[in-house]
Design a protein around this motif. Structure first.
Motif, short mmCIF file in Angstrom:
data_model
loop_
_atom_site.label_atom_id
_atom_site.label_comp_id
_atom_site.label_asym_id
_atom_site.label_seq_id
_atom_site.Cartn_x
_atom_site.Cartn_y
_atom_site.Cartn_z
N UNK A 284 13.21 5.07 -6.71
CA UNK A 284 12.62 3.90 -7.36
C UNK A 284 11.54 3.31 -6.47
N UNK A 285 10.33 3.23 -6.98
CA UNK A 285 9.23 2.69 -6.19
C UNK A 285 9.26 1.17 -6.17
N UNK A 286 8.65 0.61 -5.15
CA UNK A 286 8.58 -0.85 -5.04
C UNK A 286 7.82 -1.44 -6.22
N UNK A 287 6.74 -0.77 -6.62
CA UNK A 287 5.95 -1.26 -7.75
C UNK A 287 6.77 -1.29 -9.04
N UNK B 141 0.84 -1.19 0.00
CA UNK B 141 0.00 0.00 0.00
C UNK B 141 0.87 1.24 0.00
N UNK B 142 0.26 2.41 -0.29
CA UNK B 142 1.02 3.65 -0.28
C UNK B 142 1.99 3.70 -1.44
N UNK B 143 3.09 4.42 -1.24
CA UNK B 143 4.10 4.58 -2.29
C UNK B 143 5.48 4.23 -1.74
N UNK B 144 5.72 2.98 -1.35
CA UNK B 144 7.02 2.60 -0.81
C UNK B 144 8.10 2.68 -1.89
N UNK B 145 9.32 2.96 -1.47
CA UNK B 145 10.45 3.06 -2.38
C UNK B 145 11.54 2.10 -1.93
#
Length: 213
Positions: free
Chosen positions: A67-70, A3-7
């Motif tokens: 760099x995002x996790x996604x 969830x959210x915007x993890x990096x």
């Protein structure tokens, strides 16, 4: 669920035949999560470094900032710099490489802990098959990040059991009789019970406390 915007802060790379990546977590967003992933692809740069420096050497990678996790888990992969040691603490740069995430085995957000979590017992997540790895389960500040290598053991009369099939997710082992701090952490030579088998700690690959103080 992510969830959210993890990096991606950075990754500790492990293994020889099958490569795993452990996220170098902090308690500060957007890096406040623990994750274990399988790495796919050729990864010649990493394999050459592992052969040169050994199975217990700390090899970390620094991805592009932000760099995002996604984005990191997309099939095309992402560019990163490989280091011997911690990339931000005097690590030796070894060159660039492309990281491709094959499967996410674990993702857990480091949400603000409740009283029971803050006082939680020392716990480790373990993963792998022929090569076994363990990572300390983070709970609350101050804490420490630790990654270990381990092996299956047996008694004096029976041979080491065959390596289990590599699971599709991590498993957790809890050590209630040890303090959940640096003094109680697992060290090379220690033995722990994990499900129906016993593990011996071989080496401490990575240890970080300052970023989690």
């Amino acid at each position: 669920m992510v969830t959210g915007s993890p990096a991606i802060h950075g990754l500790v790379l492990l293994g020889t035949d099958r490569i795993h990546a452990v996220h170098m977590a902090t308690f500060a967003a957007p890096y406040d999560y623990q994750a274990v992933m399988r790495v796919t692809g050729k990864a010649e740069q990493y394999r050459a470094a592992r052969q040169r420096f050994g199975t217990s050497a700390a090899l970390t990678v620094l991805p592009n900032p932000g760099l995002s996790f996604e984005d990191a888990t997309r099939k095309e992969g992402f560019a990163a710099e490989l280091f011997l040691g911690h990339f931000a603490k005097g690590g030796e740069p070894l060159g660039g490489m492309t990281i491709r995430i094959g499967k996410v085995l674990q993702y857990r957000a480091l949400t603000p802990p409740g009283p029971s979590e803050a006082a939680a017992a020392l716990s480790y997540d373990h993963f792998g098959g022929v090569e076994i790895f363990m990572s300390h389960r983070l709970t609350a500040r101050p804490d420490f990040d630790q990654v270990l290598t381990a092996q299956l053991v047996s008694d004096d009369f029976f041979p080491v059991p065959p390596a289990p099939q590599e699971p599709e997710q991590v498993a957790t082992v809890t050590l209630p009789d040890r303090p959940n701090d640096l003094t109680g952490r697992l060290r090379p030579g220690d033995r722990v019970k994990a499900a129906d088998h016993e593990l011996r700690i071989l080496a401490e690959v990575y240890l970080e406390a300052d970023d989690l103080a």
